[in-house]
Design a protein around this motif. Structure first.
Motif, PDB file in Angstrom:
ATOM      1  N   ASP A  47     -21.894   5.628  32.591  1.00 52.38           N
ATOM      2  CA  ASP A  47     -22.719   6.693  33.205  1.00 52.38           C
ATOM      3  C   ASP A  47     -24.090   6.011  33.841  1.00 52.38           C
ATOM      4  OD1 ASP A  47     -21.184   8.819  32.415  1.00 52.38           O
ATOM      5  OD2 ASP A  47     -22.124   9.272  30.628  1.00 52.38           O
ATOM      6  N   ASP A  48     -24.663   4.953  33.148  1.00 48.44           N
ATOM      7  CA  ASP A  48     -25.849   4.308  33.810  1.00 48.44           C
ATOM      8  C   ASP A  48     -25.387   3.638  34.880  1.00 48.44           C
ATOM      9  OD1 ASP A  48     -27.479   5.261  31.588  1.00 48.44           O
ATOM     10  OD2 ASP A  48     -27.434   3.329  30.551  1.00 48.44           O
ATOM     11  N   LEU A  52     -27.146   4.355  38.645  1.00 50.55           N
ATOM     12  CA  LEU A  52     -27.721   2.946  39.235  1.00 50.55           C
ATOM     13  C   LEU A  52     -27.169   3.074  40.725  1.00 50.55           C
ATOM     14  CD1 LEU A  52     -29.408   0.565  39.566  1.00 50.55           C
ATOM     15  CD2 LEU A  52     -27.663  -0.726  38.400  1.00 50.55           C
ATOM     16  N   LYS A  53     -25.861   3.157  40.935  1.00 51.41           N
ATOM     17  CA  LYS A  53     -25.244   3.313  42.049  1.00 51.41           C
ATOM     18  C   LYS A  53     -25.620   4.304  43.050  1.00 51.41           C
ATOM     19  CE  LYS A  53     -20.972   4.684  42.392  1.00 51.41           C
ATOM     20  NZ  LYS A  53     -19.500   5.145  42.454  1.00 51.41           N
ATOM     21  N   ASP A  54     -25.734   5.493  42.337  1.00 47.93           N
ATOM     22  CA  ASP A  54     -26.168   6.431  43.165  1.00 47.93           C
ATOM     23  C   ASP A  54     -27.589   6.291  43.913  1.00 47.93           C
ATOM     24  OD1 ASP A  54     -23.730   7.963  42.725  1.00 47.93           O
ATOM     25  OD2 ASP A  54     -24.430   8.913  41.310  1.00 47.93           O
ATOM     26  N   LYS A  58     -28.652   6.073  47.681  1.00 48.99           N
ATOM     27  CA  LYS A  58     -29.566   6.768  48.456  1.00 48.99           C
ATOM     28  C   LYS A  58     -30.678   6.037  49.185  1.00 48.99           C
ATOM     29  CE  LYS A  58     -29.104  10.311  45.396  1.00 48.99           C
ATOM     30  NZ  LYS A  58     -29.348  11.163  44.122  1.00 48.99           N
ATOM     31  N   ILE A  59     -31.054   4.747  48.900  1.00 48.45           N
ATOM     32  CA  ILE A  59     -31.950   3.881  49.266  1.00 48.45           C
ATOM     33  C   ILE A  59     -31.682   3.638  50.808  1.00 48.45           C
ATOM     34  CG2 ILE A  59     -33.372   1.705  49.379  1.00 48.45           C
ATOM     35  CD1 ILE A  59     -33.026   2.029  46.286  1.00 48.45           C
TER      36      ILE A  59
END
Length: 63
Positions: A47-48, A52-54, A58-59
């Motif tokens: 989940d973490d 982090l991937k999401d 988004k950056i």
């Protein structure tokens, strides 16, 4: 940027040696960063990782 065709050979080789050492140093630093990142990713939950991937996706890295 220097024009290497008109520079004395000794100045050109010193510049190249300096640049090579800097690149080598960056490579070592980069390997350390990769190893640190891999260890961090191994230690976090699925989940973490997804969070982090999401966040990274988004950056906007392209300016």
């Amino acid at each position: 940027m220097e024009n290497f065709a008109t520079e004395p050979a000794t100045k050109t080789s010193r510049g190249s040696e300096s640049e090579a050492k800097e690149i080598e140093s960056l490579g070592i630093d980069l390997l350390f960063e990769y190893a640190t990142t891999i260890e961090h990713l191994k230690s976090i939950s699925d989940d973490d990782f997804e969070t982090l991937k999401d966040t990274i996706i988004k950056i906007d890295l392209v300016s």
